[in-house]
Design a protein around this motif. Structure first.
Motif, short mmCIF file in Angstrom:
data_model
loop_
_atom_site.label_atom_id
_atom_site.label_comp_id
_atom_site.label_asym_id
_atom_site.label_seq_id
_atom_site.Cartn_x
_atom_site.Cartn_y
_atom_site.Cartn_z
N GLY A 79 14.34 -37.86 -55.29
CA GLY A 79 15.19 -38.22 -54.16
C GLY A 79 16.41 -37.31 -54.04
N ALA A 80 17.02 -37.01 -55.17
CA ALA A 80 18.19 -36.12 -55.15
C ALA A 80 17.79 -34.72 -54.72
CB ALA A 80 18.84 -36.09 -56.53
N THR A 81 16.66 -34.25 -55.22
CA THR A 81 16.17 -32.92 -54.84
C THR A 81 15.84 -32.88 -53.35
OG1 THR A 81 15.28 -32.58 -57.05
CG2 THR A 81 14.42 -31.17 -55.31
N ALA A 82 15.20 -33.91 -52.88
CA ALA A 82 14.85 -33.97 -51.45
C ALA A 82 16.11 -34.01 -50.59
CB ALA A 82 13.98 -35.19 -51.17
N GLY A 83 17.11 -34.76 -51.03
CA GLY A 83 18.37 -34.82 -50.29
C GLY A 83 19.06 -33.47 -50.24
N ALA A 84 19.07 -32.76 -51.36
CA ALA A 84 19.69 -31.44 -51.40
C ALA A 84 18.91 -30.46 -50.52
CB ALA A 84 19.74 -30.92 -52.83
N ALA A 85 17.60 -30.54 -50.56
CA ALA A 85 16.77 -29.65 -49.73
C ALA A 85 16.99 -29.95 -48.25
CB ALA A 85 15.30 -29.81 -50.09
N ARG A 86 17.10 -31.22 -47.91
CA ARG A 86 17.34 -31.61 -46.52
C ARG A 86 18.69 -31.10 -46.04
NH1 ARG A 86 14.91 -36.09 -46.62
NH2 ARG A 86 16.40 -37.10 -47.95
N GLN A 87 19.70 -31.21 -46.89
CA GLN A 87 21.04 -30.71 -46.55
C GLN A 87 21.02 -29.19 -46.38
OE1 GLN A 87 24.06 -31.72 -49.36
NE2 GLN A 87 25.68 -30.67 -48.25
N ARG A 88 20.36 -28.48 -47.28
CA ARG A 88 20.27 -27.02 -47.19
C ARG A 88 19.51 -26.60 -45.93
NH1 ARG A 88 22.41 -22.28 -47.84
NH2 ARG A 88 21.00 -20.69 -48.55
N TYR A 89 18.46 -27.32 -45.60
CA TYR A 89 17.70 -27.03 -44.38
C TYR A 89 18.58 -27.20 -43.15
CZ TYR A 89 14.32 -27.53 -40.62
OH TYR A 89 13.65 -27.39 -39.43
N ASN A 90 19.35 -28.27 -43.11
CA ASN A 90 20.25 -28.50 -41.97
C ASN A 90 21.30 -27.40 -41.88
OD1 ASN A 90 18.89 -30.81 -41.25
ND2 ASN A 90 20.24 -32.17 -42.39
N GLU A 91 21.86 -26.97 -43.02
CA GLU A 91 22.85 -25.90 -43.01
C GLU A 91 22.24 -24.60 -42.50
OE1 GLU A 91 24.21 -25.69 -47.03
OE2 GLU A 91 25.39 -27.52 -46.89
N LEU A 92 21.03 -24.28 -42.98
CA LEU A 92 20.37 -23.05 -42.54
C LEU A 92 19.98 -23.12 -41.07
CD1 LEU A 92 18.11 -22.27 -45.63
CD2 LEU A 92 20.15 -21.03 -44.88
N SER A 93 19.56 -24.28 -40.60
CA SER A 93 19.21 -24.43 -39.20
C SER A 93 20.43 -24.21 -38.31
CB SER A 93 18.63 -25.83 -38.93
OG SER A 93 17.40 -25.96 -39.58
#
Length: 110
Positions: A32-46
């Motif tokens: 869950g923590a990894t998925a949250g971090a990946a989701r946040q990074r994806y949003n930043e990159l988008s």
């Protein structure tokens, strides 16, 4: 059911169930923590990609406008370009003819 061997085996099974539940919980939190971090990074990159795309499109639009204005002889002063009719043929109608002219041998840069 009250046999000592059965009680011992039941306690051992319950112990394994508790350890398994604990390990699954730990793994779930980690994923869950990894998925949250990946989701946040994806949003930043988008967001960064959208800003970069808007910037590139704005620059492209400015270049197209400057090209049209230069072709029509109405180039803004900040671009210092010449109407296409005044461009030397040797420069192929480049809006950067003044750059090429400065590089000609025997001429001093302006």
């Amino acid at each position: 059911m009250n046999h000592p061997d059965y009680q011992r085996t039941l306690a051992e099974v319950n112990s394994y169930k508790a350890r398994l539940a604990n390990e699954l919980s730990t793994a779930t939190r980690g994923v869950g923590a990894t998925a949250g971090a990946a989701r946040q990074r994806y949003n930043e990159l988008s967001t960064a990609f959208a800003k970069q795309k808007a910037s590139v499109l704005a620059l492209k639009q400015q270049r197209e406008e400057a090209s049209l204005l230069a072709r029509d002889g109405q180039c803004p002063a900040y671009l210092r370009c010449r109407p296409a009719a005044l461009w030397p043929e040797s420069y192929g109608g480049s809006i950067h003819a003044d750059r090429h002219r400065r590089a000609e041998p025997g001429r001093t840069p302006t």
